[in-house]
Design an enzyme around this catalytic site. Structure first.
Site, mmCIF file in Angstrom:
data_model
loop_
_atom_site.group_PDB
_atom_site.id
_atom_site.type_symbol
_atom_site.label_atom_id
_atom_site.label_comp_id
_atom_site.label_asym_id
_atom_site.label_seq_id
_atom_site.Cartn_x
_atom_site.Cartn_y
_atom_site.Cartn_z
ATOM 1 N N ARG A 185 -7.332 14.646 13.159
ATOM 2 C CA ARG A 185 -7.113 15.701 12.163
ATOM 3 C C ARG A 185 -8.303 16.645 12.092
ATOM 4 O O ARG A 185 -9.447 16.197 12.203
ATOM 5 C CB ARG A 185 -6.896 15.088 10.778
ATOM 6 C CG ARG A 185 -5.622 14.299 10.661
ATOM 7 C CD ARG A 185 -5.508 13.635 9.294
ATOM 8 N NE ARG A 185 -5.007 12.277 9.459
ATOM 9 C CZ ARG A 185 -5.245 11.279 8.625
ATOM 10 N NH1 ARG A 185 -5.968 11.473 7.539
ATOM 11 N NH2 ARG A 185 -4.761 10.090 8.870
ATOM 12 N N HIS A 209 -7.909 7.081 0.458
ATOM 13 C CA HIS A 209 -8.829 5.976 0.782
ATOM 14 C C HIS A 209 -9.368 5.317 -0.480
ATOM 15 O O HIS A 209 -10.447 4.723 -0.456
ATOM 16 C CB HIS A 209 -10.046 6.461 1.606
ATOM 17 C CG HIS A 209 -9.736 6.750 3.033
ATOM 18 N ND1 HIS A 209 -10.328 7.785 3.713
ATOM 19 C CD2 HIS A 209 -8.917 6.136 3.909
ATOM 20 C CE1 HIS A 209 -9.880 7.802 4.955
ATOM 21 N NE2 HIS A 209 -9.011 6.810 5.101
ATOM 22 N N ARG A 226 0.843 -1.175 0.000
ATOM 23 C CA ARG A 226 0.000 0.000 0.000
ATOM 24 C C ARG A 226 0.890 1.241 0.000
ATOM 25 O O ARG A 226 1.766 1.383 0.850
ATOM 26 C CB ARG A 226 -0.836 0.010 1.259
ATOM 27 C CG ARG A 226 -1.679 1.228 1.289
ATOM 28 C CD ARG A 226 -2.213 1.510 2.631
ATOM 29 N NE ARG A 226 -3.396 2.325 2.447
ATOM 30 C CZ ARG A 226 -4.481 2.198 3.144
ATOM 31 N NH1 ARG A 226 -4.551 1.291 4.070
ATOM 32 N NH2 ARG A 226 -5.494 2.975 2.920
#
Ligand code: ADP
Length: 588
Positions: A213, A152, A63
Site C-alpha cells: 500500500r 491495528h 477479529r
C-alpha cells in the site's frame, strides 16, 4: 476460559485456541485458499473444528477490522451486531466482508457458544476531533462517515501495555509512540493509555509505506490516476492497495528481506524503497512527539519492527534531539519472542527508551472475548455517585498568587468545596489566550505546589489554545497560559489542561466498588429524560476524598444534566486496559 480466536482474511482463516488466563496456546493453524473451497468459509471452519479434536472451546473471538462509529468496544455477536458490522462494509470493503463471512460460518459451526466481535478500530475511539477530522466539507464527511478511524488497535494496545509493565510505570503516566511495522504498518501516539493520533485513517491505506500500500499520497495524485485509468476506480484501488508500497517502489517484492538483499547487491530501486519507507516512519515519530509534547518510549513491533535490525537502525538514528540515544550493540543483539517479549535497544543514558516488543493480537482478542463472554454484566451500582460540575478554575502556588495580587494579599475563603479542606476563594483572575480573554476565573484554595488551570473544550476554543486532557496534577508538558491579576500578570509556560473526568473516593469506597486508583470506569448518568454513559472516567483514591464524580461544564451541558444528578458505575477497565464489565444500562 478457552477462547478460539478466528481471523478471517480475504483468502485464509487463521485460528488460535488460547487459554485466556495463562495465555497458553492449545492449538493453532491456518486454512488457505478459502475461496477455492466449494463450501467457502463454512467448510474452512468445519476443518478448524475437525482439527481441534476434543480440545475444549468455550467462546469464539472474531477479529473485525472496521467497527465504524458504532463499535467502540468488543461486543457479543447477535443478529443486530451482524447487521451493524454489515453497515460498516462500505468503510472497509476489503476486510469486513470476509470477517462477516467468518462470523456467520462460525456461528453455524458453534451455534451454542458465545461469539464476540473485537474491532481493530476500537482502540482509537478516543482520537480527539482535531486528529480524526479530515478537512473536507463537514456535511459531506458526516453523511458518509468519512473521518479517521485508525487500525491495528489490538496490536497498539497490547504493545503499549507490555511497555508500561516493562517500564514499571502506569500507562497513565506515559507518552508512547508505537510503530507497528508489518505488511500493513501504522504508527500510534499513545498518551495516558489512549490513542491520540494514528497514521491509518478512514481505511488502512493512509500513513506509512506498507508492503503493497502506498500510504500517504497527495489526493491530487489519486485524481490524476483515476483520469489516466479512464475513470476505472477499481483499477486505481488495486494499484494503491496491492501494487504500491515496498512492492511498487522496489518492483520485486513486498517482503523487506528480499528488498534488503537486493539493495545490498546494488539494486537502486530497492535502495530507494528502503529509504522512502524509513523516512516516512521517522517523519511520523517526530510528528507524534510534537503531538504529545514529548515522548517517553518509542516502540517497534510487527514483522519488520521485531526482526529487521538494519531497518531499526535506520529508523532510530539521530533522535538525540528528542532525548533518544540508540544503541547499535543492543539493537544487533535484540531478539524478542512470546517468551521474551521486550528488548531495550536504547543506550543506558537515553532519557527516552527505544523498545522492540513482540506483538500478539490473538492474546488481546482472547482476553477481550473472555471478558465479554464471561459476562459479569450486572450494573455495579452499590450506591449512587453524586455528580458535580466543575467550572473553569485555577490552582496557584503562593508565589504566583503574590505576583497576581501583591505581596501582602491573603487568599481568602468564599465558600467551602465538597472535597474536605478545599475552598473557592474570593479572588478571581483573568486568563489571557492568544485569541480572547476569560475573566472572573476563580482561584481554588489552598495553595498548590504547581500552578494549574482547568478549562473546558469551549473555553479552549474561546481562548484560542489547545490544552491536553489530563488528570489534575499532571501538568508537565501541558499548555502555556497567561494569568492576569490586579497586581500583575504571570505567564505560565505550562499548567493549562482540560480536566479528565474523574471520581474521587476513599480506599473504602474503592474496595466496595472493586476498583483501584487510576482505573478507568464507565458511569451511567441520568439527565433530563435521557441517560448517557460517560466512558474513561478515572478513579482517584485518597483517604481525604468524598465520593463524587467531576465533569466539566461542556460535558454537563451535552448531557443536559440537572443540578443534582447521580451516576452508577457500570464498567471497569482492567489493568490490561480492557473493559471487564460493560453493558448499555437502562438508566433510571
Ligand atoms: P503481517 O502484517 O502480514 O502480519 P508481519 O508482521 O509478519 O506481517 O510482517 C511482515 C514483514 O516483516 C515482511 O515485510 C517481512 O519482510 C518483514 N520481516 C520479517 N523478518 C524480517 C527480518 N529478519 N528482516 C527484515 N524484515 C523482516
Amino acid at each position: 476460559m478457552h477462547v478460539l480466536v478466528i481471523n478471517c482474511g480475504s483468502s485464509s482463516v487463521k485460528y488460535v485456541l488460547l487459554q485466556s488466563q495463562t495465555e497458553a496456546i492449545v492449538a493453532s493453524g491456518r486454512v488457505e485458499r478459502v475461496r477455492e473451497l466449494p463450501g467457502g468459509f463454512q467448510e474452512a471452519l468445519q476443518q478448524v473444528l475437525a482439527s481441534l479434536g476434543d480440545a475444549p472451546v468455550e467462546a469464539v473471538g472474531h477479529r473485525v477490522v472496521h467497527g465504524g462509529e458504532r463499535f467502540t468496544a468488543p461486543v457479543r455477536v447477535t443478529d443486530e451486531v451482524v447487521e451493524g458490522i454489515q453497515a460498516c462494509v462500505p468503510l472497509a470493503p476489503l476486510h469486513n466482508p470476509s470477517n462477516l463471512a467468518g462470523i456467520e460460518a462460525a456461528r453455524a459451526v458453534w451455534p451454542d457458544l458465545p461469539h464476540v466481535a473485537v474491532f481493530d478500530t476500537a482502540f482509537h475511539y478516543h482520537l480527539p476531533r482535531r486528529a480524526r477530522t479530515y478537512a473536507l466539507d463537514a456535511e459531506v464527511a458526516a453523511s458518509a462517515g468519512i473521518r479517521r478511524y485508525g487500525f491495528h488497535g489490538m496490536s497498539h494496545a497490547f504493545v503499549a501495555h507490555q511497555a508500561a509493565a516493562w517500564l514499571e510505570t502506569p500507562l497513565a503516566d506515559l507518552r508512547l509512540i508505537v510503530c507497528h511495522l508489518g505488511n500493513g504498518a501504522s504508527v500510534c501516539a499513545v498518551e495516558a493509555g489512549h490513542s491520540v493520533e494514528t497514521s491509518m485513517g478512514m481505511t488502512p491505506l493512509e500513513g506509512l509505506v506498507m508492503g503493497t500500500r502506498s500510504g500517504d499520497i497527495d489526493p491530487g495524485v489519486v485524481l490524476e490516476l483515476v483520469r489516466r485509468h479512464g475513470g476505472d476506480v477499481e483499477a486505481v484501488d488495486a494499484l494503491l492497495n496491492q501494487r504500491s508500497g515496498l512492492l511498487g517502489l522496489s518492483g520485486v517484492s513486498n517482503d523487506l528481506r528480499d528488498i534488503e538483499e537486493r539493495a545490498a547487491a546494488g539494486d537502486e530501486r530497492c535502495r530507494a524503497a528502503i529509504s522512502v519507507f524509513a523516512h516516512r516512519v521517522r517523519k511520523y515519530i517526530g510528528a507524534y512527539a510534537a503531538v504529545m509534547g514529548g515522548v517517553d518510549a518509542v516502540i517497534l513491533t510487527g514483522g519488520i519492527g521485531e526482526n529487521g535490525a538494519a531497518m531499526r537502525q535506520r529508523l532510530l538514528q539521530r533522535f538525540e534531539y528528542l532525548g533518544l540515544r540508540f544503541s547499535e550493540e543492543r539493537n544487533a543483539d535484540a531478539r524478542v519472542s512470546r517468551e521474551a517479549r521486550v528488548a531495550d535497544i536504547s543506550a543506558r543514558n537515553s532519557r527516552v527508551r527505544a523498545l522492540v516488543i513482540a506483538t500478539d493480537e490473538e492474546i488481546m482478542i482472547a482476553r477481550e472475548a473472555a471478558k465479554v463472554a464471561q459476562g459479569a454484566q450486572e450494573i455495579r451500582s452499590l450506591r449512587p455517585i453524586p455528580v458535580a460540575v466543575s467550572a473553569r478554575h485555577v490552582h496557584v502556588t503562593e508565589a504566583t498568587f503574590h505576583k497576581l495580587f501583591g505581596p501582602d494579599a491573603q487568599l481568602t475563603e468564599r465558600r467551602p468545596l465538597s472535597q474536605p479542606g478545599q475552598f473557592a476563594a474570593e479572588q478571581v483572575v483573568t486568563l489571557v489566550g492568544p485569541r480572547r480573554r476569560l475573566e472572573n476565573v476563580r482561584i481554588l484554595g489552598p495553595f498548590r505546589s504547581k500552578d494549574q488551570v482547568e478549562i473546558s473544550r469551549t473555553d479552549e476554543f474561546h481562548l484560542g489554545v489547545d490544552a491536553p486532557v489530563r488528570l489534575s496534577g499532571q501538568t508537565a508538558g501541558s499548555a502555556p497560559i497567561t494569568l492576569e491579576g490586579p497586581a500583575g500578570s504571570v505567564a505560565l509556560t505550562e499548567g493549562l489542561i482540560c480536566a479528565w473526568r474523574h471520581i474521587h473516593m476513599t480506599p473504602e469506597d474503592a474496595e466496595a466498588y472493586g476498583v483501584h486508583h487510576n482505573d478507568e470506569v464507565e458511569v451511567a448518568v441520568s439527565g433530563h429524560g435521557r441517560g448517557l454513559v460517560f466512558r474513561d472516567v478515572v478513579i482517584r483514591v485518597d483517604p481525604s476524598f468524598k465520593l463524587e464524580m467531576h465533569i466539566d461544564t461542556d460535558e454537563a451541558n451535552a448531557a443536559d444534566l440537572p443540578q443534582h444528578s447521580e451516576g452508577a458505575l457500570v464498567g471497569v477497565e482492567g489493568a490490561e486496559g480492557t473493559l471487564q464489565r460493560r453493558r448499555t444500562p437502562s438508566v433510571p
